[in-house]
Every structure is written in structure tokens, then in C-alpha cells.
Design an enzyme around this catalytic site. Sequence first.
Site, short mmCIF file in Angstrom:
data_model
loop_
_atom_site.label_atom_id
_atom_site.label_comp_id
_atom_site.label_asym_id
_atom_site.label_seq_id
_atom_site.Cartn_x
_atom_site.Cartn_y
_atom_site.Cartn_z
N LYS A 203 0.86 -1.19 0.00
CA LYS A 203 0.00 0.00 0.00
C LYS A 203 0.89 1.23 0.00
O LYS A 203 1.69 1.43 0.90
CB LYS A 203 -0.91 0.00 1.22
CG LYS A 203 -1.80 1.24 1.30
CD LYS A 203 -2.80 1.14 2.43
CE LYS A 203 -3.59 2.44 2.54
NZ LYS A 203 -4.57 2.37 3.63
N LYS A 256 -2.08 -1.55 -3.86
CA LYS A 256 -2.96 -0.39 -3.82
C LYS A 256 -2.15 0.88 -3.86
O LYS A 256 -1.19 0.99 -3.11
CB LYS A 256 -3.77 -0.44 -2.51
CG LYS A 256 -4.62 0.77 -2.25
CD LYS A 256 -5.26 0.68 -0.90
CE LYS A 256 -6.01 1.96 -0.66
NZ LYS A 256 -6.50 2.07 0.68
C1 PBG Z 1 -7.52 3.46 5.51
C2 PBG Z 1 -7.72 3.29 4.05
C3 PBG Z 1 -7.52 4.23 3.03
C4 PBG Z 1 -8.00 3.66 1.86
C5 PBG Z 1 -8.45 2.39 2.19
N1 PBG Z 1 -8.25 2.18 3.53
C6 PBG Z 1 -7.02 5.61 3.07
C7 PBG Z 1 -5.64 5.90 3.48
O1 PBG Z 1 -4.82 5.03 3.73
O2 PBG Z 1 -5.35 7.09 3.60
C8 PBG Z 1 -8.03 4.33 0.50
C9 PBG Z 1 -9.13 3.88 -0.39
C10 PBG Z 1 -9.42 4.78 -1.54
O3 PBG Z 1 -8.77 5.83 -1.75
O4 PBG Z 1 -10.31 4.42 -2.30
N2 PBG Z 1 -6.28 3.11 6.01
#
Ligand code: PBG
Length: 334
Positions: A203, A256
Site C-alpha cells: 500500500k 494499492k
Molecule cells: C484506511 C484506508 C484508506 C484507503 C483504504 N483504507 C485511506 C488511506 O490510507 O489514507 C483508501 C481507499 C481509496 O482511496 O479508495 N487506512
Amino acid sequence: MIVGTKDTTLSLARRPRRLRATEGLRAMARETTLSADRLVYPLFARGGRGVRREIDAMPGVYQMSTEHLAEEAAAAFEAGVRYVLLFGVPDRKDDVASAAYDPDGIVPEAVRAIKRRVPGLTVVTDVCLCAYTSHGHCGVVRDGRIDNDRSVELIARTALAHAKAGADMVAPSDMMDGRVGAIRRALDAEGLETTPIMAYSAKFASAFYGPFREAQDSAPAFGDRRSYQMDPANAREALVEVALDIEEGADIVMVKPALAYLDVIRRVREACELPVAAYNVSGEYAMVKAAAEKGWIDHDRVMMEMLTGFRRAGADLIITYFAKDAARLLSGGR
Ligand code: PBG
């Protein structure tokens, strides 16, 4: 040579265009398929009743109180969607994210509501603290820093609360070190050894999450997430993260965002044998919606081309806000 005579015909053994002449031939030659059972649909649950609030930069995506949420889950199931990814928007936030691991918190409540209404739907829950902490970080803060090991403890408790409420799978998105193993141990200790973990393994610290932070009300109040989420420049490091999560017991690994990280999806696909998920995030969705609204692109064609591209890159599963619309298109409806 006179145009129109046989002399102008090249003699070619290989004419790739032969297989492009009709839809039937194109279908025979098609390498990548997209179907509704590859799509995961994110949903945002909040407390109260009668709430259905659209997210500004995500047209068609709503924060919903649980009765509306259960209806949306049913509509998605009807369209062919088989899996949802559930996010909670809690009523209260504090320094230790206590609403995150409350057994009667918003996610456990929403899991029960969806399971009652649509028993056949598989419910995955996002496990993180950012929407539940007063400062909006994905862990607890000590001396201005994110305390990894204390955060992991609370993240494991959160996953346990979700699984106990009936979640079919938990998906940690916090990016703390060691959280997959800690969740595995916490679940096993409570007799939930059959609950799988989908790890947000690679991520990245991405600007593509912008619209989501309004959806889950989870923007950090200070600093940013670069001390725990990955540097967008790194692909080899993604393989390290994936290897660690697998070692710790992940059942599905995730990359992601998706659109700017197709190479990472491909490399993860080739580096491991587990199912690979790609998260088509909020900013990717917002760009398509905005351009389509202006009449600059064809919404449905761009949507399908993106989703097919993630599959071609190697994703088995795609988490996408387009899931319901795409499922409808795939079944020939509208
Ligand atoms: C929370 C989380 C996020 C997303 C999914 N889980 C945001 C982040 O890490 O700031 C992003 C999902 C999206 O942008 O569609 N940790």
C-alpha cells in the site's frame, strides 16, 4: 502496379487482423476476461437512521446508515456482485481508537445487518484505526510518532471484533509492521482459525486516496502517512512486504492503488501463488467520473478498459467503486 488488381495483394502468412474481423473471432482470441465474481464493492457504514450522504468527489458513493447499507448490499448482489469491503464511519473518535474494537461498533453492527439481509454475500471488513483516532493516523501516536507495536495490538483487537460479528474475511490496511501475524494469532486464540486475512501488502502513500478521506472522514490532522505507507517509487520493496505478509499468514495479498502500479501488480502476481487483489482507489474513480461528466470520455468504456487492464496485469480480484455498475454491464443489463 495498378490499384485494384491482384498484384497489390501482399502475400502474408501472418495477418493479425484476421482475428479482429468479427465479434465472434475477437471473443475466441480474447486473453483476459472480466466477470462480476472478480469484483469487490466497498461500502461505507455509519450510525443513525435514514442517513444516505453522497461523497463530493465520488458520485454514486454514499455513507449510509445500516438499513440503507443493507439495501445497497442487496441491490449489488442482485446486479451480480458477490463480495463487499466494509468501512466504518464512527460517531466518536479518541486517541486510542476505542470505537474501532468496540464489539457493538459501527462495523460489527453493519456486518450483522448485511448478513441478515443478504446471507449469500461475502463480507470483508477493512481493519484500520485512522477513521477512529482523533488525529486520523492509522495507529496510536506517542511522542509525535506512530507507535508500531502498540498500534498492532489494537488493530488485532479490531479484526477480532469484526470476525466475531460474522465478517467472512478481515483486511488490514494500516501498514504497521507485523500486523498480519498479530491478527492471525488473535483470531486463532479465539477459535477463529478459519477466518482468512486479505492483507493490504503493498500500500503506497498515494495522493489518489484524496476523495476517500472524505468518505471515511480519516484525513490525518498532522503530518502524512509516509512513515508507514510505501514510497510510490519502490517496486522491489513491494515484494518484501508481500513476502512478509505471506510468512505471517496472509491468505490474499493486495496492491494499492492500481492504475499507476500495474507493474507492481504484475511483479507480485509472478512472485507468489496466492490470490492477488488490486485496489482501484477513490482518486482513480473520481478522475473517470469527472472527465465523463464533462463529456470528455466515455464512462462505461473507460471503466471496463481500466478493470480489464488490472486483470491483464495479473489481478485476480479488483476492489472498485465501479463494482455494481460493471457487474450490471457484464450481465448485459443497464
Ligand atoms: C484506511 C484506508 C484508506 C484507503 C483504504 N483504507 C485511506 C488511506 O490510507 O489514507 C483508501 C481507499 C481509496 O482511496 O479508495 N487506512
